[in-house]
Design a protein around this motif. Structure first.
Motif, PDB file in Angstrom:
ATOM      1  N   ILE A 276       0.839  -1.209   0.000  1.00 50.06           N
ATOM      2  CA  ILE A 276       0.000   0.000   0.000  1.00 50.06           C
ATOM      3  C   ILE A 276       0.871   1.254   0.000  1.00 50.06           C
ATOM      4  N   TRP A 277       1.857   1.281   0.907  1.00 54.86           N
ATOM      5  CA  TRP A 277       2.717   2.470   0.997  1.00 54.86           C
ATOM      6  C   TRP A 277       3.502   2.687  -0.290  1.00 54.86           C
ATOM      7  N   SER A 278       3.903   1.593  -0.964  1.00 56.10           N
ATOM      8  CA  SER A 278       4.665   1.761  -2.206  1.00 56.10           C
ATOM      9  C   SER A 278       3.851   2.523  -3.252  1.00 56.10           C
ATOM     10  N   GLN A 279       2.516   2.374  -3.205  1.00 46.63           N
ATOM     11  CA  GLN A 279       1.658   3.143  -4.104  1.00 46.63           C
ATOM     12  C   GLN A 279       1.470   4.568  -3.609  1.00 46.63           C
ATOM     13  N   LEU A 280       1.311   4.719  -2.293  1.00 44.92           N
ATOM     14  CA  LEU A 280       1.029   6.042  -1.738  1.00 44.92           C
ATOM     15  C   LEU A 280       2.260   6.944  -1.696  1.00 44.92           C
ATOM     16  N   THR A 281       3.428   6.413  -2.062  1.00 46.17           N
ATOM     17  CA  THR A 281       4.582   7.304  -2.254  1.00 46.17           C
ATOM     18  C   THR A 281       4.294   8.318  -3.348  1.00 46.17           C
ATOM     19  N   GLY A 282       3.476   7.928  -4.323  1.00 44.95           N
ATOM     20  CA  GLY A 282       3.175   8.789  -5.460  1.00 44.95           C
ATOM     21  C   GLY A 282       3.954   8.437  -6.705  1.00 44.95           C
ATOM     22  N   MET A 283       4.729   7.361  -6.672  1.00 42.67           N
ATOM     23  CA  MET A 283       5.597   7.036  -7.795  1.00 42.67           C
ATOM     24  C   MET A 283       4.819   6.685  -9.057  1.00 42.67           C
TER      25      MET A 283
END
Length: 532
Positions: A276-283
């Protein structure tokens, strides 16, 4: 049939499945700003300069989100598919589905057909992105596990780069050919993946579950000891797998519900939030919609496309550092450093756009509604620089670690379903962001950067408090991290050198916990964990 035994050669073929995701990202990023695409799927009419407005913002979000929507479904079913057919064959199924989806996408006559084709492509990506890391992790020794599983992210970056330049080259063609040709050519890597897998071994764990012990032993010897069936490390791994299978026979087959039981819920939450966090980084927002961002900074036409491509080159180059050093760095440090740097660049961009930018004319820059804000001069160049720095911060940190970390958290008996679940979390958030970011650019403009900056702060705190170090540890040692009371995430350390010594033959079999004993200790709350 001849089988490849070198773990790096196995990885090189298997991670083509990750490369398919990269192909999809840049095939959309490179065409959404072109007039050929915007005129063929036009819903916004033609502006005073004779330029097509393209699909509406929410429709474009839906087109982009169709792929991660399909990936969410594909990731969930991949656990069952993998347990029935094996890791290798499930990836081959994904390759076939990709070809079907690409054929429909490249032949699209309208938006509905394009959405269906991208959804089918997503099914393939969901299967491959969930099972390729599992397949590689179950074959790789601990000291190389991070490097080879992280190669999935490197394959994604290469897929992005190759497809972007392929699509960019096709923008010089007239009419629908500009996007049909690159969408058709993306079938080629899937065909290579499908046939290449015939020359690769199956996961030894899956073979063991099917009571194919001779084949399991042969695969372990082939990959870990150049065919030496009596090597100490091979014998240790074989015994561990035997213990695992014995435990499963005594405890029946597992389901997804197993992942939410008290002894498993903590690592399930860590694995899910890693994705989830890997997506919410915004990358991925940067990847899909980078042409919008640079359009707001004043870049137009081919200048915009070329400038956008630079971030893909940075992505490929910076990921190399993770492949070389990730097993020495561990997992926690890259995640913490990455969150800090990416948050810095996001807040920097928000500040620049808020301080030096202004609303774009009605209808957006060049008739593109998503380009609703504009900035120029030195501040615009700083926005572009911060965007490049953001990519350079993501590439060696959250990019590869988000694929490496989840397979390491779980015992073998639940790994297939566990990684399917964690990967599905990645795709459902990818779907949400792909759909809502274009309207966000229209409605809240530069404030979108503030949101992602806050996400990066939150993930730093979460990782520091809850994510233990798994690098260099065997499955027993990872199990002990979660069954030993009082172990704090920030107290765990990398064990790279120790794992290298064991793979070199210094395996003390008497000091190793059996897999079954470890699992039993997790089930019995009154039992004291044994020391590895």
């Amino acid at each position: 049939m001849y089988q490849i035994g070198n773990i790096y050669a196995i990885t090189a073929i298997a991670v083509i499945g990750g490369g398919l995701f990269g192909f999809d990202i840049s095939s959309m990023s490179a065409v959404i700003g072109t007039q050929q695409y915007r005129c063929y799927f036009n819903q916004m009419g033609v502006n005073d300069e004779g330029k097509c407005g393209g699909p509406k913002a929410d429709v474009q979000g839906g087109i982009t989100a169709a792929m991660p929507g399909g990936s969410f479904v594909g990731a969930l079913i991949s656990g069952f598919l993998s347990d029935i057919l094996g890791r290798k064959r499930s990836i081959q199924v994904g390759a076939v589905i990709w070809c079907i989806g690409s054929a429909i996408t490249s032949a699209s006559q309208n938006i509905g057909m394009l959405v269906v084709g991208r959804f089918i492509n997503g099914l393939s990506i969901g299967i491959c992105s969930a099972q390729v890391p599992v397949y590689i992790a179950e074959l790789a020794p601990p000291s190389k596990r991070g490097r080879v599983v992280g190669a999935q992210q490197w394959a994604i970056t290469w897929g992005i780069l190759i497809m972007y330049y392929m699509s960019f080259g096709c923008t010089y063609l007239d009419g629908p050919k500009a996007f049909r040709i690159p969408w058709a050519l993306q079938m080629i890597p899937a065909i290579i993946l499908f046939f290449g897998l015939f020359f690769m071994p199956e996961s030894p764990r899956w073979l063991a579950r099917k009571d194919r012990w001779e084949e399991c032993h042969n695969v372990l010897a082939l990959v870990h000891a150049k065919g030496n069936r009596e090597a100490p490390y091979v014998m240790h791994e074989l015994q561990e797998i035997r213990d695992m299978c014995e435990f499963e026979r005594r405890n029946a087959d597992v389901s997804y519900l197993e992942l939410f039981k008290p002894h498993m819920i903590n690592r399930t939450h860590i694995g899910v939030f890693t994705q989830i966090w890997s997506q919410l980084t915004g990358m991925n927002v940067m990847m899909y919609y980078i042409v919008y961002v640079f359009g707001m900074a004043g870049l137009t036409g081919n200048t915009n496309l070329i400038a956008s491509s630079i971030q893909y080159v940075i992505n490929v180059g910076m990921t190399i550092f993770a492949l070389l050093f990730i097993d020495r760095w561990g997992r926690r440090v890259p995640l913490l450093v990455g969150a800090t740097l990416m948050g810095t660049w996001m807040f920097g961009n928000a500040g620049l756009l808020a301080s030096y930018g202004k609303p774009a004319p009605p209808g957006g820059i060049d008739g593109i509604a998503e380009q609703s804000w504009q900035i120029s001069g030195a501040p615009a160049r700083a926005v572009i620089a911060f965007t490049y720095l953001f990519v350079a911060s993501f590439a060696p940190t959250w990019g590869p670690v988000s694929w490496i970390y989840p397979p390491e958290l779980f015992p073998l008996r639940v790994r297939g379903k566990a990684v399917a679940l964690t990967t599905s979390a990645n795709w459902i958030f990818n779907f949400a962001l792909s759909y809502f970011v274009p309207p966000a650019f229209v409605n809240i403009k530069w404030k979108a950067y503030l949101i992602f900056g806050c996400f990066n702060v939150a993930m730093f705190v979460h990782v520091f408090l809850c994510f233990p170090e798994t690098s260099g540890k065997t499955l027993e040692e990872v199990e002990e991290l979660f069954t030993t009371k009082g172990v704090k995430a920030w107290q765990t350390k990398v064990q790279y050198q120790k794992s290298r010594r064991e793979e070199g033959g210094e395996v003390d079999m008497e000091k190793k916990l059996s897999y079954a004993q470890t699992q039993d200790s997790a089930e019995q709350t009154t039992a004291q964990p044994k020391t590895v």
